[in-house]
Design an enzyme around this catalytic site. Structure first.
Site, PDB file in Angstrom:
ATOM      1  N   GLY A 148      21.071  -1.025  -9.748  1.00 35.49           N
ATOM      2  CA  GLY A 148      20.377  -1.648  -8.536  1.00 35.49           C
ATOM      3  C   GLY A 148      21.207  -2.628  -7.760  1.00 35.49           C
ATOM      4  N   CYS A 149      20.587  -2.882  -6.263  1.00 38.95           N
ATOM      5  CA  CYS A 149      21.266  -3.550  -5.211  1.00 38.95           C
ATOM      6  C   CYS A 149      20.318  -5.202  -5.580  1.00 38.95           C
ATOM      7  CB  CYS A 149      21.272  -3.191  -3.948  1.00 38.95           C
ATOM      8  SG  CYS A 149      19.909  -2.971  -3.251  1.00 38.95           S
ATOM      9  N   TYR A 150      19.005  -4.586  -5.949  1.00 42.43           N
ATOM     10  CA  TYR A 150      17.874  -5.571  -5.807  1.00 42.43           C
ATOM     11  C   TYR A 150      17.782  -6.470  -7.543  1.00 42.43           C
ATOM     12  CZ  TYR A 150      15.233  -4.879  -1.365  1.00 42.43           C
ATOM     13  OH  TYR A 150      14.797  -5.546  -0.020  1.00 42.43           O
ATOM     14  N   ALA A 153      20.320  -9.417  -8.445  1.00 45.81           N
ATOM     15  CA  ALA A 153      19.936 -10.069  -7.168  1.00 45.81           C
ATOM     16  C   ALA A 153      19.319 -10.991  -8.440  1.00 45.81           C
ATOM     17  CB  ALA A 153      20.211  -9.863  -6.084  1.00 45.81           C
TER      18      ALA A 153
END
Length: 344
Positions: A148-150, A153
């Site tokens: 996932g994107c979160y 990061a």
């Protein structure tokens, strides 16, 4: 030449995958699919890709297997697990940009996504596609769970500090551009609702990316990791800024903290640790597969503060998917991904 099909080609993630693949020297996009606009030109829904002269097609399993060596799935939750077993059985590799293969426990998947898992036997076979940490097992694999994107990061910020993550709850404040919610009609995502506004959502550990972050971090530490993950929607198209708070080790200075991060990511092509005093900005990652990391030390309050910036559609989705493709097929992992950021 690697033949690639992209499912969910009319969405933001699928469109960005196609954008990257058409300039990849070793890939040919042979098929783009949709659930409801079959027969229409891709350019009608993705005007920036109109010059490709591709036509949207239905997601037909025999056609996909016949015309593709790898299938990128940018689909709603539940759709990938219905198709992946048939593709894998036919020797087609799969890169799932959704969540269907990220969580290893099918019961946990059901608890967070409210769907029974259709092929739990594939969960142990799927490789979590964060190359900086799982590069060796990604090479030659057949099924990739694109992170996932979160989580991308957050986990890239946390990775150099594994021993701290299990000592106390990890606090995360994260902010995302609106494209992270997908391309859909939703009043909450309308211009007048998001412009001139920042709003928190799914606070206090109820966001679906929480178990993904905890699963990966716990596997590093060999002990349960608890994350208080608190996302916010900000009025920009794309980009994620995550600020992660950890307890400060005795004697830790800003210089030592920077040195540890810089050493951990030395030689990584897509993770840049910024100089002390310099902090990441989302605009410097737009359109790229880069992650920018910054480190600060709050001696007064006793916190190590880690800041991570990515493009949610780049390193958080399509860029990372192409990086995984390169590793799966034995190519230099930077192939097709070294373009600079889109500034301004």
């Amino acid at each position: 030449m690697i033949r690639a099909a992209v499912m969910g080609a009319t969405g933001y993630g699928g469109g960005d995958v196609i954008r990257l693949l058409v300039s990849h020297p070793h890939v040919q996009v042979t098929m783009v699919t949709t659930s409801s606009q079959a027969g229409q030109p891709l350019g009608q829904h993705q005007p920036q890709l109109a010059a490709l002269d591709l036509t949207l097609e239905p997601a037909n399993l025999p056609e996909l297997a016949d015309r593709a060596d790898v299938v990128f799935m940018s689909l709603p939750h539940g759709a990938a697990m219905a198709l992946a077993p048939g593709l894998l059985a036919r020797g087609v590799r799969v890169i799932d940009l959704g969540a269907d293969f990220r969580l290893k426990d099918p019961e946990e998947y059901t608890a967070w996504y409210h769907l029974p898992h259709a092929c739990p036997e594939l969960l142990t076979r799927a490789v979590y596609g964060l190359p900086e940490l799982y590069r060796d097992v990604l090479a030659g694999c057949a099924l990739v769970a694109n992170p996932g994107c979160y989580p991308t990061a957050v986990l890239l910020a946390l990775a150099p500090w594994k021993e701290l993550a299990s000592t106390s709850p990890v606090l995360v404040d994260a902010k995302s551009g609106v494209s992270g919610a997908g391309r859909k009609a939703d009043l909450a995502l309308a211009f007048c609702e998001v412009n001139e506004n920042i709003k928190p959502y799914n606070l206090a550990g109820v966001h679906r990316h929480t178990p993904e972050i905890e699963q990966v971090a716990s596997s590093w530490c060999g002990a349960p990791v608890r994350v208080s993950f608190n996302p916010h929607l900000v009025p920009m198209n794309r980009g994620i800024l995550a600020t992660v708070y950890l307890p400060l080790e005795p004697g830790m200075s800003a210089q030592k903290a920077h040195h540890r991060c810089a050493q951990f990511y030395a030689g990584e092509p897509f993770v840049q640790v910024l100089p002390p005093g310099d902090l990441p900005q989302t605009r410097h990652t737009l359109g790229t597969n880069r992650c920018l990391l910054g480190v600060a030390v709050d001696h007064r309050a006793g916190f190590l503060v880690l800041v991570s910036a990515i493009d949610n559609l780049g390193k958080g989705a399509a860029g990372q998917a192409v990086q995984n493709l390169n590793l799966m097929f034995g190519l230099p992992e930077t192939t097709g991904l070294m373009g600079p950021a889109l500034v301004p």
